[in-house]
Design a protein around this motif. Structure first.
Motif, PDB file in Angstrom:
ATOM      1  N   LEU A 268     -59.467 -92.256  -3.286  1.00 22.13           N
ATOM      2  CA  LEU A 268     -60.080 -90.986  -2.912  1.00 22.13           C
ATOM      3  C   LEU A 268     -59.106 -90.228  -2.714  1.00 22.13           C
ATOM      4  O   LEU A 268     -57.977 -89.908  -1.954  1.00 22.13           O
ATOM      5  CB  LEU A 268     -60.727 -91.296  -1.380  1.00 22.13           C
ATOM      6  CG  LEU A 268     -61.883 -92.423  -1.584  1.00 22.13           C
ATOM      7  CD1 LEU A 268     -62.369 -92.612  -0.169  1.00 22.13           C
ATOM      8  CD2 LEU A 268     -62.868 -92.220  -2.294  1.00 22.13           C
ATOM      9  N   ASP A 269     -59.150 -88.762  -3.627  1.00 22.12           N
ATOM     10  CA  ASP A 269     -58.316 -87.565  -3.307  1.00 22.12           C
ATOM     11  C   ASP A 269     -59.346 -86.667  -2.508  1.00 22.12           C
ATOM     12  O   ASP A 269     -58.478 -85.642  -1.970  1.00 22.12           O
ATOM     13  CB  ASP A 269     -58.005 -87.088  -4.676  1.00 22.12           C
ATOM     14  CG  ASP A 269     -57.164 -85.721  -4.517  1.00 22.12           C
ATOM     15  OD1 ASP A 269     -56.001 -86.045  -3.726  1.00 22.12           O
ATOM     16  OD2 ASP A 269     -57.444 -84.904  -5.078  1.00 22.12           O
ATOM     17  N   VAL A 270     -60.244 -86.684  -2.325  1.00 22.39           N
ATOM     18  CA  VAL A 270     -61.281 -85.781  -1.538  1.00 22.39           C
ATOM     19  C   VAL A 270     -62.101 -86.483  -0.424  1.00 22.39           C
ATOM     20  O   VAL A 270     -62.461 -87.622  -0.780  1.00 22.39           O
ATOM     21  CB  VAL A 270     -62.227 -84.743  -2.433  1.00 22.39           C
ATOM     22  CG1 VAL A 270     -61.158 -84.039  -3.347  1.00 22.39           C
ATOM     23  CG2 VAL A 270     -62.799 -85.796  -3.573  1.00 22.39           C
ATOM     24  N   PHE A 271     -62.454 -85.798   0.518  1.00 17.77           N
ATOM     25  CA  PHE A 271     -63.343 -86.372   1.607  1.00 17.77           C
ATOM     26  C   PHE A 271     -64.524 -85.419   2.029  1.00 17.77           C
ATOM     27  O   PHE A 271     -64.194 -84.399   1.901  1.00 17.77           O
ATOM     28  CB  PHE A 271     -62.423 -86.949   2.775  1.00 17.77           C
ATOM     29  CG  PHE A 271     -61.438 -87.523   2.340  1.00 17.77           C
ATOM     30  CD1 PHE A 271     -61.573 -89.114   2.302  1.00 17.77           C
ATOM     31  CD2 PHE A 271     -60.123 -87.279   1.828  1.00 17.77           C
ATOM     32  CE1 PHE A 271     -60.237 -89.840   1.998  1.00 17.77           C
ATOM     33  CE2 PHE A 271     -59.077 -87.947   1.345  1.00 17.77           C
ATOM     34  CZ  PHE A 271     -59.174 -89.454   1.329  1.00 17.77           C
ATOM     35  N   VAL A 287     -58.257 -99.333  -0.210  1.00 21.37           N
ATOM     36  CA  VAL A 287     -58.560 -98.074  -0.371  1.00 21.37           C
ATOM     37  C   VAL A 287     -57.259 -97.342  -0.358  1.00 21.37           C
ATOM     38  O   VAL A 287     -56.262 -97.472   0.348  1.00 21.37           O
ATOM     39  CB  VAL A 287     -59.392 -97.498   0.857  1.00 21.37           C
ATOM     40  CG1 VAL A 287     -59.611 -96.033   0.702  1.00 21.37           C
ATOM     41  CG2 VAL A 287     -60.808 -98.145   1.162  1.00 21.37           C
ATOM     42  N   VAL A 288     -57.170 -96.453  -1.712  1.00 24.20           N
ATOM     43  CA  VAL A 288     -56.116 -95.744  -1.727  1.00 24.20           C
ATOM     44  C   VAL A 288     -56.442 -94.170  -1.236  1.00 24.20           C
ATOM     45  O   VAL A 288     -57.033 -93.784  -2.000  1.00 24.20           O
ATOM     46  CB  VAL A 288     -55.551 -95.705  -3.155  1.00 24.20           C
ATOM     47  CG1 VAL A 288     -54.418 -94.788  -3.529  1.00 24.20           C
ATOM     48  CG2 VAL A 288     -55.247 -97.158  -3.466  1.00 24.20           C
ATOM     49  N   LEU A 289     -55.661 -93.455  -0.533  1.00 31.86           N
ATOM     50  CA  LEU A 289     -56.167 -92.220   0.301  1.00 31.86           C
ATOM     51  C   LEU A 289     -54.982 -91.229  -0.408  1.00 31.86           C
ATOM     52  O   LEU A 289     -53.784 -91.601  -0.570  1.00 31.86           O
ATOM     53  CB  LEU A 289     -56.103 -92.226   1.477  1.00 31.86           C
ATOM     54  CG  LEU A 289     -56.939 -93.310   2.313  1.00 31.86           C
ATOM     55  CD1 LEU A 289     -56.656 -93.258   3.733  1.00 31.86           C
ATOM     56  CD2 LEU A 289     -58.463 -93.025   1.972  1.00 31.86           C
ATOM     57  N   SER A 290     -55.471 -89.952  -0.774  1.00 29.57           N
ATOM     58  CA  SER A 290     -54.586 -88.801  -1.429  1.00 29.57           C
ATOM     59  C   SER A 290     -55.226 -87.633  -0.560  1.00 29.57           C
ATOM     60  O   SER A 290     -56.394 -87.403  -0.551  1.00 29.57           O
ATOM     61  CB  SER A 290     -54.820 -88.888  -2.829  1.00 29.57           C
ATOM     62  OG  SER A 290     -53.971 -87.797  -3.185  1.00 29.57           O
ATOM     63  N   PRO A 291     -54.190 -86.974  -0.161  1.00 34.59           N
ATOM     64  CA  PRO A 291     -54.593 -85.715   0.646  1.00 34.59           C
ATOM     65  C   PRO A 291     -55.046 -84.368  -0.135  1.00 34.59           C
ATOM     66  O   PRO A 291     -54.589 -83.287  -0.259  1.00 34.59           O
ATOM     67  CB  PRO A 291     -53.085 -85.301   1.144  1.00 34.59           C
ATOM     68  CG  PRO A 291     -51.987 -85.752   0.582  1.00 34.59           C
ATOM     69  CD  PRO A 291     -52.619 -87.141  -0.256  1.00 34.59           C
ATOM     70  N   HIS A 292     -55.986 -84.583  -1.277  1.00 32.86           N
ATOM     71  CA  HIS A 292     -56.627 -83.670  -1.959  1.00 32.86           C
ATOM     72  C   HIS A 292     -55.520 -82.779  -2.775  1.00 32.86           C
ATOM     73  O   HIS A 292     -55.396 -81.705  -2.645  1.00 32.86           O
ATOM     74  CB  HIS A 292     -57.357 -82.775  -1.172  1.00 32.86           C
ATOM     75  CG  HIS A 292     -58.240 -81.903  -1.769  1.00 32.86           C
ATOM     76  ND1 HIS A 292     -59.552 -81.292  -1.045  1.00 32.86           N
ATOM     77  CD2 HIS A 292     -58.597 -81.454  -3.158  1.00 32.86           C
ATOM     78  CE1 HIS A 292     -60.106 -80.638  -1.869  1.00 32.86           C
ATOM     79  NE2 HIS A 292     -59.618 -80.853  -3.142  1.00 32.86           N
ATOM     80  N   VAL A 293     -54.696 -83.411  -3.507  1.00 29.93           N
ATOM     81  CA  VAL A 293     -53.457 -82.973  -4.027  1.00 29.93           C
ATOM     82  C   VAL A 293     -53.812 -83.049  -5.767  1.00 29.93           C
ATOM     83  O   VAL A 293     -52.659 -83.099  -6.286  1.00 29.93           O
ATOM     84  CB  VAL A 293     -52.226 -83.404  -3.629  1.00 29.93           C
ATOM     85  CG1 VAL A 293     -51.904 -82.955  -2.191  1.00 29.93           C
ATOM     86  CG2 VAL A 293     -52.179 -84.927  -3.759  1.00 29.93           C
ATOM     87  N   ALA A 294     -54.741 -83.555  -6.356  1.00 25.13           N
ATOM     88  CA  ALA A 294     -54.710 -83.924  -7.510  1.00 25.13           C
ATOM     89  C   ALA A 294     -54.533 -82.744  -8.573  1.00 25.13           C
ATOM     90  O   ALA A 294     -53.931 -82.709  -9.676  1.00 25.13           O
ATOM     91  CB  ALA A 294     -56.301 -84.312  -8.016  1.00 25.13           C
TER      92      ALA A 294
END
Length: 327
Positions: A268-271, A287-294
């Motif tokens: 998930l890059d977005v929430f 779960v792999v979390l990404s801070p909306h940085v794609a």
């Protein structure tokens, strides 16, 4: 625009809010435009707009703080003729109201497509091969004493479903072809020139795939489109990757399915309400979390600066916009 003019001689551009990205843009913008920045004022936003920005013809919107360009803001800006957003999505803009008022929209267009596609495939590999989980396993010193690190799944040959086969989705598909993946997709309309299987129903797509990659935009129709039924159809070994918008996935049901093992994992890059992330996700190793940085790479920021500048300079020179948004 000649460098060296006094700020009040430069064309005025309103910037609604100061996310971190603006600092990388400001130096180049400030020599060409007089930037009105409400956050430097003690006045409430609407009062600032009414007092200082009524004659401003152009606005730069840098999404990131949930501030919506809606009727309340537009009522304070009767002279507004252009909104330039640094996003490829426009769900933070009341597009219908802007159209009604005759305000043009410029956006990032396809600038970020390759970066987002890279991130989508990276998240998929990470979840399937337990890359981040393995990193934590090693860093926590568990490797010498616990030899039962879980088996991963391979990406090669997987049946992958892409939700939204626009520019980003197409770039994702190109990359996955290199892994020998079989591609299917769901989109508003069937694409006659692509070789992938088309499903008009996202539930049917999920039932025939081993992973779903969400690449579409957020609309009233796509909100919570990936619901519990879709997740269950995807199955216990299924993976969801979201690089679109958080609210396309029913986040509460996603967490429930992840905890109960009804799907294998998620990248998930977005929430739904980022940067506020449900704490339940922090404790899930699948779960792999990404801070909306794609979209955020050094190269994309250079391109974004040039594109936003190009749109504003075209507007103030009475030339066609470089990247107009078309519904």
């Amino acid at each position: 625009m000649a460098v060296g003019r006094q700020p009040n001689e430069l064309p005025q551009v309103l910037v609604l809010s100061p996310p971190a990205i603006f600092t990388s843009l400001e130096s180049q913008f400030s020599i060409r435009f007089h930037m009105l920045k409400p956050w430097d004022s003690k006045l409430p936003l609407l009062q600032f707009l009414t007092s200082y920005a009524q004659s401003v013809p152009a606005m730069l919107v840098v999404p990131g703080d949930r501030l919506l360009v809606n009727s309340a803001i537009l009522d304070c800006l009767p002279s507004l003729k252009l909104v330039v957003t640094t996003s490829a999505g426009v769900d933070h803009l009341d597009v219908a109201e802007l159209r009604r008022r005759g305000v043009a929209i410029a956006y990032a267009g396809n600038l970020f497509s390759q970066d987002v596609a890279d991130m989508a495939v990276g998240l998929l590999i990470d979840v399937l091969r337990n890359v981040s989980a393995g990193d934590r396993f090693v860093r926590l010193g568990l490797w010498p004493t616990q030899r039962d690190f879980p088996l991963a799944l391979k990406l090669s040959g997987k049946q992958i479903g892409i939700v939204g086969l626009g520019k980003i989705g197409t770039e994702v598909a190109k990359r996955l072809e290199g892994f020998g993946c079989r591609i299917s997709y769901n989109s508003r309309t069937k694409k006659p020139l692509v070789p992938y299987s088309y499903y008009s129903n996202v539930h049917e797509l999920a039932a025939n795939c081993e992973a779903l990659i969400i690449c579409c935009g957020l609309t009233a129709e796509t909100r919570h489109m990936i619901d519990r039924d879709v997740m269950v159809a995807l199955g216990k070994d299924g993976v969801i990757v979201n690089v679109g918008r958080g609210a396309i996935v029913d986040e509460k049901e996603l967490i429930r399915c992840l905890i109960q093992g009804e799907i294998r994992g998620a990248g998930l890059d977005v929430f739904e309400n980022d940067p506020e992330i449900p704490k339940e996700l922090f404790n899930l190793d699948n779960v792999v979390l990404s801070p909306h940085v794609a979209v955020l790479t050094t190269e994309s920021m250079v391109g974004l600066t040039q594109l936003a500048l190009g749109n504003l300079e075209a507007f103030f020179s009475n030339k066609p916009l470089v990247s107009p948004y078309v519904d």
